[in-house]
Design an enzyme around this catalytic site. Sequence first.
Site, PDB file in Angstrom:
ATOM      1  N   GLU A  99     -26.673 123.588 122.174  1.00 60.37           N
ATOM      2  CA  GLU A  99     -25.259 123.494 121.788  1.00 60.37           C
ATOM      3  C   GLU A  99     -25.114 123.096 120.322  1.00 60.37           C
ATOM      4  O   GLU A  99     -24.291 123.641 119.586  1.00 60.37           O
ATOM      5  CB  GLU A  99     -24.590 122.461 122.686  1.00 60.37           C
ATOM      6  CG  GLU A  99     -23.277 121.896 122.223  1.00 60.37           C
ATOM      7  CD  GLU A  99     -23.049 120.540 122.852  1.00 60.37           C
ATOM      8  OE1 GLU A  99     -22.598 120.503 124.003  1.00 60.37           O
ATOM      9  OE2 GLU A  99     -23.336 119.510 122.197  1.00 60.37           O
ATOM     10  N   ASP A 155     -22.670 128.045 126.579  1.00 59.53           N
ATOM     11  CA  ASP A 155     -21.812 127.716 125.437  1.00 59.53           C
ATOM     12  C   ASP A 155     -22.590 127.759 124.135  1.00 59.53           C
ATOM     13  O   ASP A 155     -22.071 128.189 123.098  1.00 59.53           O
ATOM     14  CB  ASP A 155     -21.136 126.357 125.629  1.00 59.53           C
ATOM     15  CG  ASP A 155     -22.117 125.209 125.804  1.00 59.53           C
ATOM     16  OD1 ASP A 155     -23.222 125.431 126.339  1.00 59.53           O
ATOM     17  OD2 ASP A 155     -21.770 124.065 125.437  1.00 59.53           O
TER      18      ASP A 155
END
Length: 460
Positions: A99, A155
């Site tokens: 991330e 993500d």
Amino acid sequence: MIKGSSLKRFKSLVMAAIFSVSIISTAIASSAADQIPFPYDAKYPNGAYSCLADSQSIGNNLVRSEWEQWKSAHITSNGARGYKRVQRDASTNYDTVSEGLGYGLLLSVYFGEQQLFDDLYRYVKVFLNSNGLMSWRIDSSGNIMGKDSIGAATDADEDIAVSLVFAHKKWGTSGGFNYQTEAKNYINNIYNKMVEPGTYVIKAGDTWGGSNVTNPSYFAPAWYRIFADFTGNSGWINVANKCYEIADKARNSNTGLVPDWCTANGTPASGQGFDFYYDAIRYQWRAAIDYSWYGTAKAKTHCDAISNFFKNIGYANIKDGYTISGSQISSNHTATFVSCAAAAAMTGTDTTYAKNIYNECVKVKDSGNYTYFGNTLRMMVLLYTTGNFPNLYTYNSQPKPDLKGDVNNDGAIDALDIAALKKAILTQTTSNISLTNADMNNDGNIDAIDFAQLKVKLLN
């Protein structure tokens, strides 16, 4: 205009600077051309707001300063296999999660730092798993943290992929990579491993999730519209539509809040949290961008509802956790929640509230052992809320007046600017000058090099 008498006063100073300036110019020319340079001063195609700062110059100066601070805290070569990585903080022993690489690549491409971008992406490639996606957790020494860390987190990979698209638009084929090829391969890997076949549900990772468990904060519909056009795969539009379909089912009808995790039917997912907590808070940031860039009506509806929830609470009273029905479950006033609340305000029309929550975002910065997550989201949101987060895939940089050298920001370039810059350098005080205009060589520093280049500009 510079008068003849002014030129005489500066001529001896200018000639003394010529040698150093020629060296500087050579160094600048050797770097890759940035087709879409920072700052952007963008006007987003949709919405009432692009920059919530008191002026564009103030906003630009703020994000430049915050970027340098963020890099100092979170960019390191330690344990990075000879490259650079984004480190978290003391709470996790300065490890790296995928991330963070997604955020770091987005930030470096928006700020136009190609060398940093390439070093971060080289680190990503060291840790690509067998699906061509990044293993999600690596320790501070450069080791994957067990078998459970080999898998990828959606993500992260979608942020990495869109940053490669933007790098292609900014730098073309210059640099250490063919960004276009890298981007297409990465996007295709995401589609093949992180989109549930037949349903278009975004999975939680490359090895788990789908209709039984998904995460609304991973929904990045603006990215998917770019992926569709960039690769020619219209399936990505179905993915974007499915995100709003799921969010519609999961969000509370009164508060508009979405849960951290849910099923594709909007119900609680087994073993996962169903509160509006540290995952879910990112939903409105990603959705707001989809509205600003593409005018998606659902994005505005969802963000406006969440924004109204925060407005009713009061921007200074926002806490870091609620049930989706609106009951407070935590008591901290953190950068994570304040910044993402500011992002949601970008789709609304209440200027007083939007300005207040933006200023609160500027004010609230996490400290201590837990700084990575909140301050990174804050950095992303500050770019967005100062008009410096345009869609780099479609953005055409408009010609701007050449204000470089207008140090005192009075609309003219003259002897007063020389005096202002000299004073700023000697006193190390920059509060009374335009940092953007004073930074003649765009290196993020105000120093003697800028002074020399300003003198050359005056002579010309």
